[in-house]
Design a protein around this motif. Structure first.
Motif, PDB file in Angstrom:
ATOM      1  N   VAL A  85       0.836  -1.209   0.000  1.00 53.64           N
ATOM      2  CA  VAL A  85       0.000   0.000   0.000  1.00 53.64           C
ATOM      3  C   VAL A  85       0.866   1.253   0.000  1.00 53.64           C
ATOM      4  CG1 VAL A  85      -1.721   1.326   1.288  1.00 53.64           C
ATOM      5  CG2 VAL A  85      -1.911  -1.163   1.159  1.00 53.64           C
ATOM      6  N   LEU A  86       1.905   1.246   0.833  1.00 49.64           N
ATOM      7  CA  LEU A  86       2.808   2.399   0.914  1.00 49.64           C
ATOM      8  C   LEU A  86       3.569   2.595  -0.395  1.00 49.64           C
ATOM      9  CD1 LEU A  86       4.242   1.963   4.526  1.00 49.64           C
ATOM     10  CD2 LEU A  86       2.824   3.845   3.708  1.00 49.64           C
ATOM     11  N   GLU A  87       4.068   1.516  -0.965  1.00 49.99           N
ATOM     12  CA  GLU A  87       4.799   1.613  -2.237  1.00 49.99           C
ATOM     13  C   GLU A  87       3.902   2.160  -3.349  1.00 49.99           C
ATOM     14  OE1 GLU A  87       6.831  -1.916  -3.467  1.00 49.99           O
ATOM     15  OE2 GLU A  87       7.852  -2.142  -1.541  1.00 49.99           O
ATOM     16  N   SER A  88       2.650   1.701  -3.358  1.00 53.21           N
ATOM     17  CA  SER A  88       1.700   2.157  -4.378  1.00 53.21           C
ATOM     18  C   SER A  88       1.396   3.643  -4.220  1.00 53.21           C
ATOM     19  CB  SER A  88       0.405   1.345  -4.271  1.00 53.21           C
ATOM     20  OG  SER A  88      -0.563   1.827  -5.156  1.00 53.21           O
ATOM     21  N   SER A  89       1.290   4.082  -2.967  1.00 50.19           N
ATOM     22  CA  SER A  89       0.957   5.485  -2.690  1.00 50.19           C
ATOM     23  C   SER A  89       2.148   6.412  -2.898  1.00 50.19           C
ATOM     24  CB  SER A  89       0.445   5.610  -1.255  1.00 50.19           C
ATOM     25  OG  SER A  89       0.221   6.952  -0.911  1.00 50.19           O
ATOM     26  N   LEU A  90       3.333   5.989  -2.407  1.00 48.37           N
ATOM     27  CA  LEU A  90       4.516   6.851  -2.439  1.00 48.37           C
ATOM     28  C   LEU A  90       5.307   6.747  -3.742  1.00 48.37           C
ATOM     29  CD1 LEU A  90       5.841   6.133   1.182  1.00 48.37           C
ATOM     30  CD2 LEU A  90       4.730   8.232   0.406  1.00 48.37           C
ATOM     31  N   GLY A  91       5.230   5.590  -4.359  1.00 48.91           N
ATOM     32  CA  GLY A  91       6.027   5.364  -5.566  1.00 48.91           C
ATOM     33  C   GLY A  91       7.400   4.811  -5.272  1.00 48.91           C
ATOM     34  N   PHE A  92       7.679   4.469  -4.024  1.00 47.67           N
ATOM     35  CA  PHE A  92       8.960   3.875  -3.627  1.00 47.67           C
ATOM     36  C   PHE A  92       8.768   3.133  -2.312  1.00 47.67           C
ATOM     37  CE2 PHE A  92       8.813   8.194  -1.948  1.00 47.67           C
ATOM     38  CZ  PHE A  92       9.123   8.020  -0.605  1.00 47.67           C
TER      39      PHE A  92
END
Length: 207
Positions: free
Chosen positions: A62-69
């Motif tokens: 979820v964090l990777e999808s939201s932040l892009g990293f």
């Protein structure tokens, strides 16, 4: 006769020394016993792996999808840094007659314009001491407090326009109704001041 007295004194001295040495050794053994006792907070590997994997499945993606990293997963403090910080807040609290109960590890994130561009926008942890206030375990500021008044973390943040809601369930529920978290205008007007919080740790990622 003199020789006998000298021998007697020497014998007593040696016996006293050996007795003290034995007492010292016993104390060291007791200290070692205390230090090597496995704490109740220690994990077994099956618990640990399940928790790490659950983070991967429910947070990491979820964090990777939201932040892009991939966001920071590990925050490193050296033993010396930890001991120094704990000694600092414990001594400061003791001087002011405040019983420190523990340390809160609070999630935060470096701003996009952070001075260390490599860490900008990555998660970090903020360490804040706690004490008992009105029967609740509350985050407080050991620098801003005095022997007359314990100044809470919430009170200090409010001066800078930030509504801290995590001390009690009442604070949390009130803040959820209010929805106002950050007053940037008040923040910009406020003069900076020292706190007893800490981070400055080494995060990974970024590499």
């Amino acid at each position: 006769m003199k020789t006998t007295k000298v021998l007697l004194v020497a014998t007593i001295t040696v016996a006293s020394f050996l007795s003290c040495q034995n007492n010292t050794d016993e104390l060291r053994e007791k200290e070692n016993e205390v230090s090597i006792t496995r704490p109740s907070t220690a994990l077994n590997y099956k618990e640990l792996v399940v928790e790490l994997n659950h983070y991967d499945e429910t947070r990491k993606k979820v964090l990777e999808s939201s932040l892009g990293f991939e966001d920071t997963r590990v925050n490193y403090y050296s033993i010396e840094q930890l001991e120094s910080y704990l000694s600092y807040v414990k001594n400061l609290s003791q001087e002011k007659g405040i019983d420190i109960t523990g340390i809160n590890f609070i999630s935060a994130a470096y701003p996009k314009n952070y001075k260390n561009s490599k860490q900008a926008n990555y998660q970090t942890l903020v360490l804040v001491p706690t004490t008992i206030v009105n029967g609740e375990n509350i985050a407080f500021d050991a620098v801003q407090s005095s022997s007359e008044k314990t100044v809470t973390f919430k009170e200090m943040l409010a001066k800078y326009g930030y509504n801290w809601k995590y001390d009690t369930s009442k604070d949390y529920n009130d803040a959820e109704k209010n929805k106002v978290v950050f007053n940037r205008e008040l923040f910009n007007k406020s003069e900076d001041s020292e706190s007893s919080s800490s981070n400055r740790m080494r995060p990974v990622p970024p590499y």
